[in-house]
Design a protein around this motif. Structure first.
Motif, PDB file in Angstrom:
ATOM      1  N   MET A  50      -5.027 -14.895  -8.631  1.00  0.00           N
ATOM      2  CA  MET A  50      -5.702 -13.759  -9.262  1.00  0.00           C
ATOM      3  C   MET A  50      -6.732 -13.131  -8.330  1.00  0.00           C
ATOM      4  O   MET A  50      -6.883 -11.916  -8.289  1.00  0.00           O
ATOM      5  CB  MET A  50      -6.344 -14.188 -10.580  1.00  0.00           C
ATOM      6  N   ALA A  51      -7.436 -13.961  -7.566  1.00  0.00           N
ATOM      7  CA  ALA A  51      -8.421 -13.448  -6.607  1.00  0.00           C
ATOM      8  C   ALA A  51      -7.731 -12.621  -5.525  1.00  0.00           C
ATOM      9  O   ALA A  51      -8.192 -11.537  -5.158  1.00  0.00           O
ATOM     10  CB  ALA A  51      -9.210 -14.600  -5.992  1.00  0.00           C
ATOM     11  N   LEU A  52      -6.609 -13.124  -5.018  1.00  0.00           N
ATOM     12  CA  LEU A  52      -5.856 -12.396  -3.993  1.00  0.00           C
ATOM     13  C   LEU A  52      -5.368 -11.063  -4.532  1.00  0.00           C
ATOM     14  O   LEU A  52      -5.531 -10.018  -3.892  1.00  0.00           O
ATOM     15  CB  LEU A  52      -4.674 -13.242  -3.513  1.00  0.00           C
ATOM     16  N   ILE A  53      -4.798 -11.084  -5.727  1.00  0.00           N
ATOM     17  CA  ILE A  53      -4.289  -9.854  -6.340  1.00  0.00           C
ATOM     18  C   ILE A  53      -5.411  -8.842  -6.536  1.00  0.00           C
ATOM     19  O   ILE A  53      -5.248  -7.661  -6.230  1.00  0.00           O
ATOM     20  CB  ILE A  53      -3.605 -10.175  -7.686  1.00  0.00           C
ATOM     21  N   GLY A  54      -6.541  -9.311  -7.017  1.00  0.00           N
ATOM     22  CA  GLY A  54      -7.674  -8.406  -7.210  1.00  0.00           C
ATOM     23  C   GLY A  54      -8.105  -7.747  -5.917  1.00  0.00           C
ATOM     24  O   GLY A  54      -8.323  -6.531  -5.864  1.00  0.00           O
ATOM     25  N   GLU A  55      -8.199  -8.549  -4.862  1.00  0.00           N
ATOM     26  CA  GLU A  55      -8.608  -8.031  -3.548  1.00  0.00           C
ATOM     27  C   GLU A  55      -7.599  -7.014  -3.006  1.00  0.00           C
ATOM     28  O   GLU A  55      -7.972  -5.936  -2.555  1.00  0.00           O
ATOM     29  CB  GLU A  55      -8.739  -9.208  -2.578  1.00  0.00           C
ATOM     30  N   ILE A  56      -6.334  -7.351  -3.070  1.00  0.00           N
ATOM     31  CA  ILE A  56      -5.276  -6.468  -2.553  1.00  0.00           C
ATOM     32  C   ILE A  56      -5.205  -5.178  -3.371  1.00  0.00           C
ATOM     33  O   ILE A  56      -5.132  -4.077  -2.816  1.00  0.00           O
ATOM     34  CB  ILE A  56      -3.904  -7.176  -2.569  1.00  0.00           C
ATOM     35  N   ASN A  57      -5.249  -5.301  -4.687  1.00  0.00           N
ATOM     36  CA  ASN A  57      -5.099  -4.115  -5.533  1.00  0.00           C
ATOM     37  C   ASN A  57      -6.275  -3.156  -5.438  1.00  0.00           C
ATOM     38  O   ASN A  57      -6.081  -1.941  -5.543  1.00  0.00           O
ATOM     39  CB  ASN A  57      -4.814  -4.521  -6.982  1.00  0.00           C
ATOM     40  N   VAL A  58      -7.465  -3.662  -5.204  1.00  0.00           N
ATOM     41  CA  VAL A  58      -8.618  -2.779  -4.987  1.00  0.00           C
ATOM     42  C   VAL A  58      -8.397  -1.948  -3.721  1.00  0.00           C
ATOM     43  O   VAL A  58      -8.633  -0.732  -3.712  1.00  0.00           O
ATOM     44  CB  VAL A  58      -9.930  -3.595  -4.901  1.00  0.00           C
ATOM     45  N   LYS A  59      -7.916  -2.600  -2.679  1.00  0.00           N
ATOM     46  CA  LYS A  59      -7.646  -1.888  -1.421  1.00  0.00           C
ATOM     47  C   LYS A  59      -6.512  -0.882  -1.594  1.00  0.00           C
ATOM     48  O   LYS A  59      -6.570   0.236  -1.073  1.00  0.00           O
ATOM     49  CB  LYS A  59      -7.306  -2.878  -0.311  1.00  0.00           C
ATOM     50  N   ARG A  60      -5.465  -1.294  -2.314  1.00  0.00           N
ATOM     51  CA  ARG A  60      -4.342  -0.379  -2.542  1.00  0.00           C
ATOM     52  C   ARG A  60      -4.806   0.858  -3.312  1.00  0.00           C
ATOM     53  O   ARG A  60      -4.471   1.972  -2.942  1.00  0.00           O
ATOM     54  CB  ARG A  60      -3.225  -1.074  -3.325  1.00  0.00           C
ATOM     55  N   LYS A  61      -5.564   0.639  -4.375  1.00  0.00           N
ATOM     56  CA  LYS A  61      -5.993   1.783  -5.189  1.00  0.00           C
ATOM     57  C   LYS A  61      -6.846   2.749  -4.375  1.00  0.00           C
ATOM     58  O   LYS A  61      -6.679   3.965  -4.479  1.00  0.00           O
ATOM     59  CB  LYS A  61      -6.754   1.327  -6.429  1.00  0.00           C
ATOM     60  N   ALA A  62      -7.731   2.224  -3.549  1.00  0.00           N
ATOM     61  CA  ALA A  62      -8.562   3.085  -2.699  1.00  0.00           C
ATOM     62  C   ALA A  62      -7.681   3.922  -1.769  1.00  0.00           C
ATOM     63  O   ALA A  62      -7.910   5.126  -1.592  1.00  0.00           O
ATOM     64  CB  ALA A  62      -9.549   2.244  -1.900  1.00  0.00           C
ATOM     65  N   LYS A  63      -6.662   3.299  -1.198  1.00  0.00           N
ATOM     66  CA  LYS A  63      -5.751   4.024  -0.296  1.00  0.00           C
ATOM     67  C   LYS A  63      -4.934   5.049  -1.079  1.00  0.00           C
ATOM     68  O   LYS A  63      -4.722   6.171  -0.620  1.00  0.00           O
ATOM     69  CB  LYS A  63      -4.823   3.031   0.416  1.00  0.00           C
ATOM     70  N   TYR A  64      -4.481   4.674  -2.270  1.00  0.00           N
ATOM     71  CA  TYR A  64      -3.703   5.600  -3.091  1.00  0.00           C
ATOM     72  C   TYR A  64      -4.530   6.824  -3.471  1.00  0.00           C
ATOM     73  O   TYR A  64      -4.028   7.953  -3.447  1.00  0.00           O
ATOM     74  CB  TYR A  64      -3.200   4.920  -4.373  1.00  0.00           C
ATOM     75  N   ILE A  65      -5.787   6.608  -3.824  1.00  0.00           N
ATOM     76  CA  ILE A  65      -6.671   7.727  -4.165  1.00  0.00           C
ATOM     77  C   ILE A  65      -6.845   8.635  -2.953  1.00  0.00           C
ATOM     78  O   ILE A  65      -6.783   9.869  -3.075  1.00  0.00           O
ATOM     79  CB  ILE A  65      -8.030   7.210  -4.687  1.00  0.00           C
ATOM     80  N   GLU A  66      -7.054   8.032  -1.806  1.00  0.00           N
ATOM     81  CA  GLU A  66      -7.200   8.805  -0.564  1.00  0.00           C
ATOM     82  C   GLU A  66      -5.948   9.648  -0.301  1.00  0.00           C
ATOM     83  O   GLU A  66      -6.046  10.843   0.021  1.00  0.00           O
ATOM     84  CB  GLU A  66      -7.442   7.842   0.599  1.00  0.00           C
ATOM     85  N   LEU A  67      -4.772   9.053  -0.444  1.00  0.00           N
ATOM     86  CA  LEU A  67      -3.518   9.781  -0.220  1.00  0.00           C
ATOM     87  C   LEU A  67      -3.309  10.879  -1.258  1.00  0.00           C
ATOM     88  O   LEU A  67      -2.845  11.966  -0.920  1.00  0.00           O
ATOM     89  CB  LEU A  67      -2.336   8.808  -0.246  1.00  0.00           C
ATOM     90  N   ALA A  68      -3.661  10.612  -2.497  1.00  0.00           N
ATOM     91  CA  ALA A  68      -3.527  11.624  -3.549  1.00  0.00           C
ATOM     92  C   ALA A  68      -4.409  12.831  -3.245  1.00  0.00           C
ATOM     93  O   ALA A  68      -3.945  13.975  -3.330  1.00  0.00           O
ATOM     94  CB  ALA A  68      -3.895  11.024  -4.909  1.00  0.00           C
ATOM     95  N   ASN A  69      -5.645  12.565  -2.868  1.00  0.00           N
ATOM     96  CA  ASN A  69      -6.560  13.660  -2.547  1.00  0.00           C
ATOM     97  C   ASN A  69      -6.099  14.431  -1.318  1.00  0.00           C
ATOM     98  O   ASN A  69      -6.138  15.657  -1.303  1.00  0.00           O
ATOM     99  CB  ASN A  69      -7.976  13.119  -2.333  1.00  0.00           C
ATOM    100  N   LYS A  70      -5.659  13.722  -0.310  1.00  0.00           N
ATOM    101  CA  LYS A  70      -5.217  14.343   0.944  1.00  0.00           C
ATOM    102  C   LYS A  70      -3.983  15.223   0.732  1.00  0.00           C
ATOM    103  O   LYS A  70      -3.850  16.267   1.363  1.00  0.00           O
ATOM    104  CB  LYS A  70      -4.907  13.259   1.972  1.00  0.00           C
TER     105      LYS A  70
END
Length: 105
Positions: A50-70
């Motif tokens: 669960m800790a690994l998933i939380g860490e990875i998914n936070v990073k993924r969401k940040a990247k996804y938001i960046e790509l959506a905005n871009k």
């Protein structure tokens, strides 16, 4: 006394790092898999997973938001595209969540 606290803290940090679950190992061992929403999910319910998933998914969401905005598209569109790409790239024998069920590719 201060030196002892620093040494103990360093040792604890080292131990945590040494035993931290890595994404490739977690996928290989069937602990995590890719989901249809573009995020990692837990095949096995464990604290380290669960800790690994939380860490990875936070990073993924940040990247996804960046790509959506871009690219002037929605977060949901990026998530859908990311899921498609992740499913395609998933190695044989690793897990994918399809229609709410974990299946091996």
């Amino acid at each position: 006394m201060k030196f002892l606290r620093i040494t103990m803290l360093s040792a604890l940090l080292f131990c945590h790092t040494a035993f931290a679950l890595e994404l490739d190992d977690a996928k290989q061992n069937g602990l995590v898999g890719e989901q249809e929403n573009g995020y990692l999910g837990a095949v096995v319910d464990r604290a380290d997973v669960m800790a690994l998933i939380g860490e990875i998914n936070v990073k993924r969401k940040a990247k996804y938001i960046e790509l959506a905005n871009k690219n002037n598209i929605t977060l949901e569109q990026v998530e859908k595209l990311a899921a498609k790409k992740a499913f395609e790239k998933t190695a044989s024998g690793h897990y994918l969540k399809h229609d709410g069920e974990w299946v091996k590719k």
